[in-house]
Design a protein around this motif. Structure first.
Motif, PDB file in Angstrom:
ATOM      1  N   TRP A 195      -0.218 -96.997  74.953  1.00  8.58           N
ATOM      2  CA  TRP A 195       0.261 -96.870  73.582  1.00  8.58           C
ATOM      3  C   TRP A 195       1.451 -95.873  73.501  1.00  8.58           C
ATOM      4  O   TRP A 195       2.038 -95.870  72.188  1.00  8.58           O
ATOM      5  N   ASP A 196       1.866 -95.143  74.441  1.00  2.65           N
ATOM      6  CA  ASP A 196       2.806 -94.229  74.199  1.00  2.65           C
ATOM      7  C   ASP A 196       2.537 -93.017  73.164  1.00  2.65           C
ATOM      8  O   ASP A 196       3.479 -93.049  72.017  1.00  2.65           O
ATOM      9  N   LEU A 197       1.393 -92.229  73.290  1.00  2.00           N
ATOM     10  CA  LEU A 197       1.003 -91.605  72.229  1.00  2.00           C
ATOM     11  C   LEU A 197       1.686 -90.225  71.906  1.00  2.00           C
ATOM     12  O   LEU A 197       2.230 -89.762  73.158  1.00  2.00           O
ATOM     13  N   PHE A 211       4.059 -97.607  59.493  1.00  2.34           N
ATOM     14  CA  PHE A 211       3.940 -97.365  57.937  1.00  2.34           C
ATOM     15  C   PHE A 211       4.273 -96.162  57.571  1.00  2.34           C
ATOM     16  O   PHE A 211       4.961 -96.005  56.566  1.00  2.34           O
ATOM     17  N   LEU A 212       4.038 -95.024  58.275  1.00  4.07           N
ATOM     18  CA  LEU A 212       4.809 -93.651  57.898  1.00  4.07           C
ATOM     19  C   LEU A 212       6.002 -93.388  57.914  1.00  4.07           C
ATOM     20  O   LEU A 212       6.534 -92.796  57.162  1.00  4.07           O
ATOM     21  N   GLU A 213       6.705 -94.151  59.002  1.00  4.14           N
ATOM     22  CA  GLU A 213       8.059 -94.202  58.896  1.00  4.14           C
ATOM     23  C   GLU A 213       8.764 -94.779  57.773  1.00  4.14           C
ATOM     24  O   GLU A 213       9.850 -94.227  57.137  1.00  4.14           O
ATOM     25  N   ARG A 265       7.404 -93.007  68.721  1.00  3.06           N
ATOM     26  CA  ARG A 265       7.893 -93.659  69.998  1.00  3.06           C
ATOM     27  C   ARG A 265       7.055 -94.844  70.005  1.00  3.06           C
ATOM     28  O   ARG A 265       6.138 -94.992  70.791  1.00  3.06           O
ATOM     29  N   LEU A 266       7.717 -95.983  69.435  1.00  5.00           N
ATOM     30  CA  LEU A 266       6.972 -97.268  69.553  1.00  5.00           C
ATOM     31  C   LEU A 266       7.606 -98.146  70.536  1.00  5.00           C
ATOM     32  O   LEU A 266       8.080 -99.246  70.485  1.00  5.00           O
ATOM     33  N   HIS A 276       0.520 -98.222  66.478  1.00  9.28           N
ATOM     34  CA  HIS A 276       1.746 -98.706  66.290  1.00  9.28           C
ATOM     35  C   HIS A 276       1.853 -99.070  64.656  1.00  9.28           C
ATOM     36  O   HIS A 276       3.059 -98.539  64.261  1.00  9.28           O
ATOM     37  N   ASN A 277       0.877 -99.885  63.915  1.00  5.68           N
ATOM     38  CA  ASN A 277       1.311-100.079  62.869  1.00  5.68           C
ATOM     39  C   ASN A 277       1.029 -98.817  61.701  1.00  5.68           C
ATOM     40  O   ASN A 277       1.836 -98.729  60.858  1.00  5.68           O
TER      41      ASN A 277
END
Length: 260
Positions: free
Chosen positions: A46-48, A246-248, A257-258, A241-242
């Motif tokens: 998930w690229d956390l 949303f916050l962006e 970092r999606l 991711h979602n």
């Protein structure tokens, strides 16, 4: 109280009890939901911003060894920043966690039983490598938040008083939870985070999230820069991711970092 610095960390938390990943509520109910290797592999894709793994149960030597082996395998193949906690009772125990590849450790009971040992750890590894999990309950009569030891033992330590003591131990950050909100889907306890004195240690908010709007509300109303959640990320594949998307869109974060 909009956070002017939009560099925000979103941090999934994996709770492990007796070798199994669990869904927790109020520090009392623990529902097994899977095996640690599965969740580590899942979150590793998930690229956390960071991942917290906390071993919350009373474990046998076999289970502890298995836990460390799972962490070691994960850090060999994934480079997600990793904080690991649970049952760290000495510098020697901390050494074991760092040896298997953790970037940071999460302490709790040791801060009560042996503050000098905590100082030894922070002196060896640096404040930035030591997080302390702090759990609180609100006293309606005194209208203050008080620290709870080991999730069940009430103390007379007021929250800000305890954070000050942790800072003197050399701790770098606090993972702060309200037990009454933990796993309840009520949203974050915003009043508690607002009660923390701003020049104290950095706070990671955790406990109670069930909707994207819970994260939005916390960021809009406080100066929190790091938010963690366990149950929220456990069941939906694109939840991280979602949430970041949303916050962006709400212009509350800018460091996503999606890369999925």
């Amino acid at each position: 109280m909009r956070n002017k610095n939009n560099i925000i960390r979103i941090i999934p938390v994996i709770l492990v009890n007796e070798g199994k990943v669990v869904r927790a509520e109020n520090f009392l109910n623990f529902l097994p939901i899977g095996k640690l290797p599965f969740f580590l592999e899942r979150y590793g894709k998930w690229d956390l911003d960071e991942l917290c793994v906390i071993n919350i149960g009373k474990n046998t030597t076999k289970i502890k060894t298995q836990f460390l082996n799972n962490i070691k395998k994960f850090t060999k193949t994934c480079f997600t920043p990793l904080a690991v906690g649970g049952g760290i009772s000495s510098l020697k125990e901390a050494d074991k966690i760092f040896k298997v590849g953790a970037d940071r450790i999460i302490l709790n009971g040791l801060t009560f039983s042996n503050p000098l040992e905590v100082k030894k750890i922070t002196q060896k590894y640096g404040s930035q490598s030591v997080v302390v999990s702090v759990n609180c309950l609100y006293d309606k009569k005194k209208k203050k938040y008080f620290v709870v030891k080991k999730g069940i033992i009430k103390t007379n330590l007021e929250l800000n008083e305890w954070v000050t003591k942790l800072k003197k131990m050399g701790v770098g950050e606090v993972l702060l939870n309200n037990i009454e909100y933990d796993g309840t889907k009520k949203g974050f306890c915003i009043d508690m985070y607002l009660s923390v004195i701003n020049d104290q240690l950095p706070i990671i908010a955790v406990g109670g999230a069930s909707r994207k709007s819970d994260f939005e509300s916390l960021l809009k109303k406080t100066n929190i820069k790091s938010i963690a959640a366990s149950n929220y990320f456990s069941f939906f594949e694109l939840s991280y991711h979602n949430l970041k998307s949303f916050l962006e869109k709400k212009q509350l974060i800018r460091n996503s970092r999606l890369n999925f």
